[in-house]
Write a protein that holds these residues in place. Sequence first.
Motif, PDB file in Angstrom:
ATOM      1  N   MET A  82       0.853  -1.191   0.000  1.00 43.60           N
ATOM      2  CA  MET A  82       0.000   0.000   0.000  1.00 43.60           C
ATOM      3  C   MET A  82       0.884   1.234   0.000  1.00 43.60           C
ATOM      4  O   MET A  82       2.053   1.176   0.417  1.00 43.60           O
ATOM      5  N   ASP A  83       0.325   2.346  -0.437  1.00 38.48           N
ATOM      6  CA  ASP A  83       1.108   3.582  -0.402  1.00 38.48           C
ATOM      7  C   ASP A  83       1.050   4.179   1.005  1.00 38.48           C
ATOM      8  O   ASP A  83       0.359   3.666   1.897  1.00 38.48           O
ATOM      9  N   LEU A  84       1.814   5.277   1.213  1.00 39.79           N
ATOM     10  CA  LEU A  84       1.916   5.855   2.558  1.00 39.79           C
ATOM     11  C   LEU A  84       0.568   6.343   3.072  1.00 39.79           C
ATOM     12  O   LEU A  84       0.255   6.200   4.255  1.00 39.79           O
ATOM     13  N   GLY A  85      -0.248   6.905   2.191  1.00 39.88           N
ATOM     14  CA  GLY A  85      -1.561   7.380   2.620  1.00 39.88           C
ATOM     15  C   GLY A  85      -2.434   6.245   3.108  1.00 39.88           C
ATOM     16  O   GLY A  85      -3.132   6.367   4.122  1.00 39.88           O
ATOM     17  N   GLU A  86      -2.414   5.135   2.387  1.00 37.98           N
ATOM     18  CA  GLU A  86      -3.200   3.971   2.808  1.00 37.98           C
ATOM     19  C   GLU A  86      -2.669   3.403   4.117  1.00 37.98           C
ATOM     20  O   GLU A  86      -3.450   2.955   4.975  1.00 37.98           O
ATOM     21  N   ALA A  87      -1.323   3.420   4.297  1.00 36.10           N
ATOM     22  CA  ALA A  87      -0.734   2.926   5.538  1.00 36.10           C
ATOM     23  C   ALA A  87      -1.152   3.784   6.730  1.00 36.10           C
ATOM     24  O   ALA A  87      -1.458   3.268   7.810  1.00 36.10           O
ATOM     25  N   ARG A  88      -1.166   5.098   6.533  1.00 35.48           N
ATOM     26  CA  ARG A  88      -1.600   5.991   7.626  1.00 35.48           C
ATOM     27  C   ARG A  88      -3.055   5.687   8.002  1.00 35.48           C
ATOM     28  O   ARG A  88      -3.404   5.621   9.182  1.00 35.48           O
ATOM     29  N   ALA A  89      -3.906   5.531   6.993  1.00 34.06           N
ATOM     30  CA  ALA A  89      -5.317   5.253   7.255  1.00 34.06           C
ATOM     31  C   ALA A  89      -5.484   3.926   7.989  1.00 34.06           C
ATOM     32  O   ALA A  89      -6.297   3.804   8.911  1.00 34.06           O
ATOM     33  N   LEU A  90      -4.697   2.907   7.590  1.00 37.52           N
ATOM     34  CA  LEU A  90      -4.793   1.611   8.241  1.00 37.52           C
ATOM     35  C   LEU A  90      -4.305   1.693   9.693  1.00 37.52           C
ATOM     36  O   LEU A  90      -4.906   1.089  10.593  1.00 37.52           O
ATOM     37  N   GLY A  91      -3.231   2.455   9.926  1.00 36.29           N
ATOM     38  CA  GLY A  91      -2.732   2.615  11.291  1.00 36.29           C
ATOM     39  C   GLY A  91      -3.742   3.303  12.185  1.00 36.29           C
ATOM     40  O   GLY A  91      -3.951   2.909  13.342  1.00 36.29           O
ATOM     41  N   GLN A  92      -4.396   4.340  11.657  1.00 35.65           N
ATOM     42  CA  GLN A  92      -5.427   5.042  12.420  1.00 35.65           C
ATOM     43  C   GLN A  92      -6.607   4.118  12.713  1.00 35.65           C
ATOM     44  O   GLN A  92      -7.166   4.111  13.810  1.00 35.65           O
ATOM     45  N   LYS A  93      -6.966   3.328  11.703  1.00 36.15           N
ATOM     46  CA  LYS A  93      -8.068   2.382  11.876  1.00 36.15           C
ATOM     47  C   LYS A  93      -7.720   1.318  12.919  1.00 36.15           C
ATOM     48  O   LYS A  93      -8.555   0.949  13.759  1.00 36.15           O
ATOM     49  N   ALA A  94      -6.467   0.838  12.888  1.00 37.65           N
ATOM     50  CA  ALA A  94      -6.036  -0.166  13.858  1.00 37.65           C
ATOM     51  C   ALA A  94      -6.106   0.386  15.275  1.00 37.65           C
ATOM     52  O   ALA A  94      -6.591  -0.294  16.198  1.00 37.65           O
ATOM     53  N   ALA A 122      -7.994   2.905  16.385  1.00 39.91           N
ATOM     54  CA  ALA A 122      -9.390   3.184  16.743  1.00 39.91           C
ATOM     55  C   ALA A 122     -10.135   1.925  17.141  1.00 39.91           C
ATOM     56  O   ALA A 122     -11.062   1.977  17.947  1.00 39.91           O
ATOM     57  N   THR A 123      -9.732   0.776  16.586  1.00 43.41           N
ATOM     58  CA  THR A 123     -10.425  -0.471  16.900  1.00 43.41           C
ATOM     59  C   THR A 123      -9.714  -1.289  17.964  1.00 43.41           C
ATOM     60  O   THR A 123     -10.085  -2.436  18.221  1.00 43.41           O
ATOM     61  N   GLY A 124      -8.664  -0.712  18.570  1.00 42.91           N
ATOM     62  CA  GLY A 124      -8.012  -1.377  19.691  1.00 42.91           C
ATOM     63  C   GLY A 124      -6.893  -2.317  19.321  1.00 42.91           C
ATOM     64  O   GLY A 124      -6.361  -3.014  20.204  1.00 42.91           O
ATOM     65  N   ASN A 125      -6.489  -2.362  18.066  1.00 41.48           N
ATOM     66  CA  ASN A 125      -5.367  -3.212  17.670  1.00 41.48           C
ATOM     67  C   ASN A 125      -4.086  -2.383  17.782  1.00 41.48           C
ATOM     68  O   ASN A 125      -3.513  -1.930  16.789  1.00 41.48           O
ATOM     69  N   TYR A 126      -3.646  -2.179  19.027  1.00 38.94           N
ATOM     70  CA  TYR A 126      -2.528  -1.276  19.273  1.00 38.94           C
ATOM     71  C   TYR A 126      -1.206  -1.823  18.741  1.00 38.94           C
ATOM     72  O   TYR A 126      -0.340  -1.058  18.324  1.00 38.94           O
ATOM     73  N   ALA A 127      -1.050  -3.139  18.736  1.00 38.28           N
ATOM     74  CA  ALA A 127       0.192  -3.723  18.233  1.00 38.28           C
ATOM     75  C   ALA A 127       0.353  -3.428  16.746  1.00 38.28           C
ATOM     76  O   ALA A 127       1.446  -3.055  16.289  1.00 38.28           O
ATOM     77  N   LEU A 128      -0.732  -3.596  15.970  1.00 41.22           N
ATOM     78  CA  LEU A 128      -0.662  -3.303  14.541  1.00 41.22           C
ATOM     79  C   LEU A 128      -0.454  -1.809  14.308  1.00 41.22           C
ATOM     80  O   LEU A 128       0.323  -1.411  13.439  1.00 41.22           O
ATOM     81  N   ALA A 129      -1.150  -0.974  15.075  1.00 45.05           N
ATOM     82  CA  ALA A 129      -0.981   0.472  14.939  1.00 45.05           C
ATOM     83  C   ALA A 129       0.471   0.870  15.206  1.00 45.05           C
ATOM     84  O   ALA A 129       1.046   1.702  14.486  1.00 45.05           O
ATOM     85  N   HIS A 130       1.062   0.278  16.242  1.00 46.17           N
ATOM     86  CA  HIS A 130       2.451   0.582  16.573  1.00 46.17           C
ATOM     87  C   HIS A 130       3.387   0.116  15.459  1.00 46.17           C
ATOM     88  O   HIS A 130       4.333   0.823  15.071  1.00 46.17           O
ATOM     89  N   GLN A 131       3.126  -1.071  14.914  1.00 47.65           N
ATOM     90  CA  GLN A 131       3.966  -1.615  13.847  1.00 47.65           C
ATOM     91  C   GLN A 131       3.896  -0.722  12.605  1.00 47.65           C
ATOM     92  O   GLN A 131       4.918  -0.424  11.979  1.00 47.65           O
ATOM     93  N   ILE A 132       2.700  -0.298  12.250  1.00 46.68           N
ATOM     94  CA  ILE A 132       2.546   0.576  11.077  1.00 46.68           C
ATOM     95  C   ILE A 132       3.215   1.924  11.331  1.00 46.68           C
ATOM     96  O   ILE A 132       3.871   2.483  10.439  1.00 46.68           O
TER      97      ILE A 132
END
Length: 461
Positions: free
Chosen positions: A32-44, A46-56
Amino acid sequence: MLGPFGVSKWLGPLAFSALVGLSHGHAETVRMDLGEARALGQKAFATGNYALAHQIGQGLLRANPEDPTALLLVAASAPQVGKAEEGLDAGKRAFKSVDTPELRFQSAYLTARAAAADERFLSSQYWLRRAYQAAHTPAQEKLAATSFKRLRSLSPYSSRFSFSATPSSNLNGGSSEERLFIDGVGHGGQFTGAARALSGIRYSLTSNLSYRFSESKDHATSFTFRSYRSFNQLSNEAKELSPESEGSDFDYALVELGVRHRVRPTTDYLPDTYSIAFGQTWYGEDAYERVLRLGTGRTFKLDDTSTLRVTGELENRASARGAADRLGRHLKFSYGKELENKNYLTLGLDLKRVTSDWENNEYDSASVSVGYSMGEAVAGMRLSGQLRLRHSDFETYSVGGIDSGGRQDTELDGTVNLHIDEVSYMGFRPILSLNASRTTSNVSRFEGRNLGLSVGFQSAF
């Protein structure tokens, strides 16, 4: 633990949009591009997946170490995965890199949150003040202030500072009379120099610090530190009246260390606070007195809106200049009641007895006071004030070798404070205070008047 900051509502509508759903399936490579990665990190996040958010967030920082979104994402998620120090560093870097009020508030708040998770409570309080300063909506101000108050109750450290500059008509407590009168009869003596009231400006700095080193559900024990320092500058008129005097002659300093123990009383009458403190004072830059004070007290909740606080103190003051020691006994009653619109009324009664080997030091005093403060601001400003009447009785007193047959002083003191809530810096708001006092005495050396207007700063929370 994140203490007062919570998790699911760490910024609510102030930060990333809450998106729905994030599937947790088997690992796979997704491009994914950087914009999509930012959106996925924010989504992670917001839904409580802090490990994925931190990794992104970490991945985004590898692509751009100064990416504000990535820094905020790491600052928010790192404490949730046990890496509070990493979150603290990311929050600080984010605060330096962002340039909008919204992002500055978010970065300061997240930095405070990471510091609290790392148990750096003083640092967390500092960043909450930065968040309060950056806030641009009432909701953000309330969030920062509320978090600060909750953090204060959780943190073992507590600190309060105040500063004021006060023009005064009587810096030295001198006489407003020119000659010595006792019970209205002249005794020929004339007051000169520092015995007269000298005007000028007083600058003062006060600090109160504490560290709670022991705590349970039934008690809290803290080390305490208190200091006060004043600097005085004489007016040209005062210099003419007393050419040999300098402002530093009337400087005063206090340093005090103590222990305070608070308990949950097991009966209706036992004290809830015990304290002991040791201190040293200086006057005119030379050592003045050594102080030992024992105290106890109890707060009684009379109803939902009123309380009564009763305190007692035993204080010994040992002179560092060869004068007689003094032993004071102090009993104080303080009644407070919350009125409509959060206005607050206080009533006070103070009783004091001081004994000494030197008769001029011995006296009894009683004072009554009434105070009132506005709870809600009008045009961004609030008023508060206090009026106090005090009477002191010296059974025997001599001045200049003349026996006065006793001395009686009556002092009326009033203060009006203007709190300017619309102006603040990091949660500190200016306060203007007008103080006026008048002392009458049968010994004219202690007849005095004072009028002072001070400018100081007070914490909003």
